[in-house]
Every structure is written in structure tokens, then in C-alpha cells.
Design a protein around this motif. Structure first.
Motif, PDB file in Angstrom:
ATOM      1  N   VAL A 130       0.710  -1.335   0.115  1.00  9.15           N
ATOM      2  CA  VAL A 130      -0.156  -0.114  -0.035  1.00  9.15           C
ATOM      3  C   VAL A 130       0.678   1.177  -0.012  1.00  9.15           C
ATOM      4  N   LYS A 131       2.075   1.113   0.620  1.00  6.29           N
ATOM      5  CA  LYS A 131       2.844   2.441   0.391  1.00  6.29           C
ATOM      6  C   LYS A 131       3.370   2.842  -0.577  1.00  6.29           C
ATOM      7  N   VAL A 132       3.428   1.777  -1.774  1.00  5.06           N
ATOM      8  CA  VAL A 132       3.786   2.145  -3.189  1.00  5.06           C
ATOM      9  C   VAL A 132       2.527   2.325  -3.966  1.00  5.06           C
ATOM     10  N   ASN A 133       1.797   1.470  -3.705  1.00  6.63           N
ATOM     11  CA  ASN A 133       0.450   1.659  -4.737  1.00  6.63           C
ATOM     12  C   ASN A 133      -0.570   2.572  -4.465  1.00  6.63           C
ATOM     13  N   ALA A 134      -0.595   2.975  -3.095  1.00  9.21           N
ATOM     14  CA  ALA A 134      -1.637   3.865  -2.472  1.00  9.21           C
ATOM     15  C   ALA A 134      -1.054   4.748  -1.465  1.00  9.21           C
ATOM     16  N   PRO A 135      -0.109   5.671  -1.847  1.00  4.61           N
ATOM     17  CA  PRO A 135       0.839   6.146  -1.007  1.00  4.61           C
ATOM     18  C   PRO A 135       0.024   7.722  -0.312  1.00  4.61           C
ATOM     19  N   GLN A 136      -0.925   7.900  -1.026  1.00  4.18           N
ATOM     20  CA  GLN A 136      -1.531   9.205  -0.449  1.00  4.18           C
ATOM     21  C   GLN A 136      -2.438   9.093   0.807  1.00  4.18           C
ATOM     22  N   PHE A 137      -2.532   7.799   1.225  1.00  2.00           N
ATOM     23  CA  PHE A 137      -3.141   7.542   2.674  1.00  2.00           C
ATOM     24  C   PHE A 137      -1.927   7.068   3.210  1.00  2.00           C
ATOM     25  N   ASP A 138      -1.791   7.392   4.544  1.00  2.00           N
ATOM     26  CA  ASP A 138      -0.836   7.041   5.417  1.00  2.00           C
ATOM     27  C   ASP A 138      -1.675   5.842   6.243  1.00  2.00           C
ATOM     28  N   GLY A 139      -1.269   4.498   5.844  1.00  6.60           N
ATOM     29  CA  GLY A 139      -1.942   3.475   6.640  1.00  6.60           C
ATOM     30  C   GLY A 139      -1.643   3.308   8.157  1.00  6.60           C
ATOM     31  N   ASP A 140      -0.313   3.619   8.383  1.00  3.15           N
ATOM     32  CA  ASP A 140       0.189   3.544   9.823  1.00  3.15           C
ATOM     33  C   ASP A 140      -0.675   4.479  10.705  1.00  3.15           C
ATOM     34  N   LEU A 141      -0.643   5.761  10.041  1.00  6.42           N
ATOM     35  CA  LEU A 141      -1.378   6.791  11.043  1.00  6.42           C
ATOM     36  C   LEU A 141      -2.887   6.359  11.196  1.00  6.42           C
ATOM     37  N   LEU A 142      -3.671   5.894   9.988  1.00 13.90           N
ATOM     38  CA  LEU A 142      -4.948   5.346  10.013  1.00 13.90           C
ATOM     39  C   LEU A 142      -5.034   4.339  11.046  1.00 13.90           C
ATOM     40  N   ASP A 143      -4.406   3.595  11.012  1.00 16.49           N
ATOM     41  CA  ASP A 143      -4.267   2.370  11.968  1.00 16.49           C
ATOM     42  C   ASP A 143      -4.115   2.795  13.392  1.00 16.49           C
TER      43      ASP A 143
END
Length: 231
Positions: free
Chosen positions: A59-72
Motif C-alpha cells: 500500500v505504501k507504493v500503490n496507494a501512498p496518498q493515504f498513511d496506513g500506519d497513521l490511520l491504523d
């Protein structure tokens, strides 16, 4: 489905935890503890699968506009800390000043822990108790020990957040994962069962919760004793 859409779908799955958090909170306000914990168990299950999916679909490569770690982290604070602390306070398990002390200790120390850059060890375990108050409070609801015991457990776990003691991650800690992951799945099953029967003290789910919780709490420390801090 393209790599980008797959990665975005993982972010959407993670974000669904916020919806389950709201449903849990609404149940908590109505003091429907069984329903609240059922929603928290659902959120816990989502949290357990979105991480592996995020790594699988990069996800960090293919959808980097969202910070998954922060969201989590945002959703984890709601479902792991804030809502369970509220439930413990409103349930009557901790009367008077003990309830106030517990929610202050839980929310304050957890906020610091979630921002601690040292929370992960080299073997992908957690350094210190990882703020899983949703699990701890559910077990306390199920067993309903005396308030002094509950308060002692809360303080001990809060202190343990900042001690150099390992706590295993059910998915990412490689050592004993063949045991840890099934135990974590069993804990989720027993948690859902206990909530479904409204924490009936005669339910066998309670024994399952105790056994699986003891393993999840102690496995990391045992590994640390056997193999060292970085082993």
C-alpha cells in the motif's frame, strides 16, 4: 483488480474500523456491554487482517496518498484504548475514585505509548504492553474480580507499557507464530462467545479467555528469557 485498487481497498478496510468503533461507542453509551464488545471484536479481527493485506498489496507504493500506519493508529486508539476505558469507568466495576484513576491512567499512558518510536523490537514484537486494553477489559468484564484486583491489573499493565519486556505480535513475531496465531484466533473466538452470552459466568468461554490471555501476555517475556532481548 489493479494493484492500485487493491491497495486502496486495504485502506478502506482499515478505515472501516472507525465505523465499528462508533457502533461500539453507541452500544457503550447505552450500557449494552455485550454488543459493545462484539463490535470491538469485529474491529479487532479487521485490525488483525489489514496489516498482512497492506504488506501483500504494498500500500505504501500503490496507494501512498493515504498513511496506513497513521490511520491504523487512530482507529486502534479508539478501539483498543478509549472505548474500553469508558466501558470500565461506566460499568461500575471500579467505584468512585478508582474508576477515575483507571481511565486517567489508561488514556494518558496509552497516548504516550502509541507515539513511542521504540514500541517495536527487532523481531517485530512489542516492547512493553501494547495498549491492548480492549482485550484486558473484556477479560475483566468476563471474570469480574474485585475492584482492588482490577485496579492493580490496570496499574500493572500501564507500568508494563514502558518496561523493556516483550509482548508478541500474533502475526509479525515469527518465533512460535505457529502457536501464537492460532491462540490469538482462539482468543478472538472466546471473546466473541463471552460477549454473545452476555458474560455468563457459567460459560466455558471464560476458561478459554483465561488460557489464551495468559499465553499472549507471557509468551514474549518467555522468549526474551530464552533467547535474549534481540533474539
Amino acid at each position: 483488480m489493479t494493484a492500485r485498487l487493491s491497495a486502496l481497498a486495504v485502506h478502506l478496510l482499515t478505515a472501516s474500523g472507525a465505523v465499528f468503533a462508533m457502533l461500539a461507542m453507541l452500544a457503550a453509551v447505552d450500557e449494552k456491554w455485550d454488543l459493545m464488545f462484539l463490535w470491538l471484536v469485529v474491529a479487532f479481527a479487521v485490525d488483525g487482517i489489514d496489516g498482512p493485506l497492506a504488506r501483500k498489496f504494498h500500500v505504501k507504493v500503490n496507494a501512498p496518498q493515504f498513511d496506513g500506519d497513521l490511520l491504523d493508529l487512530i482507529i486502534d486508539y479508539l478501539t483498543y484504548v478509549f472505548i474500553p476505558a469508558y466501558a470500565l469507568f461506566k460499568s461500575g466495576l471500579l467505584p468512585g475514585w478508582t474508576g477515575w484513576l483507571a481511565i486517567i491512567v489508561i488514556t494518558f499512558t496509552s497516548a504516550l505509548y502509541f507515539a513511542d518510536t521504540r514500541m517495536k523490537t527487532k523481531d517485530k514484537s512489542f516492547s512493553g504492553f501494547p495498549g491492548c486494553w480492549n482485550m484486558a477489559v473484556l477479560v475483566l468484564f468476563a471474570l469480574a474480580p474485585g475492584f482492588w484486583t482490577i485496579l492493580a491489573i490496570v496499574i500493572a499493565l500501564a507500568v508494563a507499557m514502558f518496561l523493556p519486556v516483550k509482548f508478541v505480535h500474533p502475526v509479525r513475531t515469527a518465533r512460535w507464530r505457529a502457536v501464537t496465531l492460532p491462540v490469538a484466533l482462539a482468543w478472538t473466538f472466546f471473546a466473541g462467545w463471552a460477549a454473545w452470552v452476555d458474560f455468563d459466568p457459567q460459560s466455558w468461554a471464560h476458561w478459554g479467555l483465561v488460557i489464551t490471555s495468559l499465553y499472549l501476555v507471557l509468551a514474549g517475556a518467555v522468549q526474551q528469557l530464552l533467547f535474549g532481548k534481540d533474539g
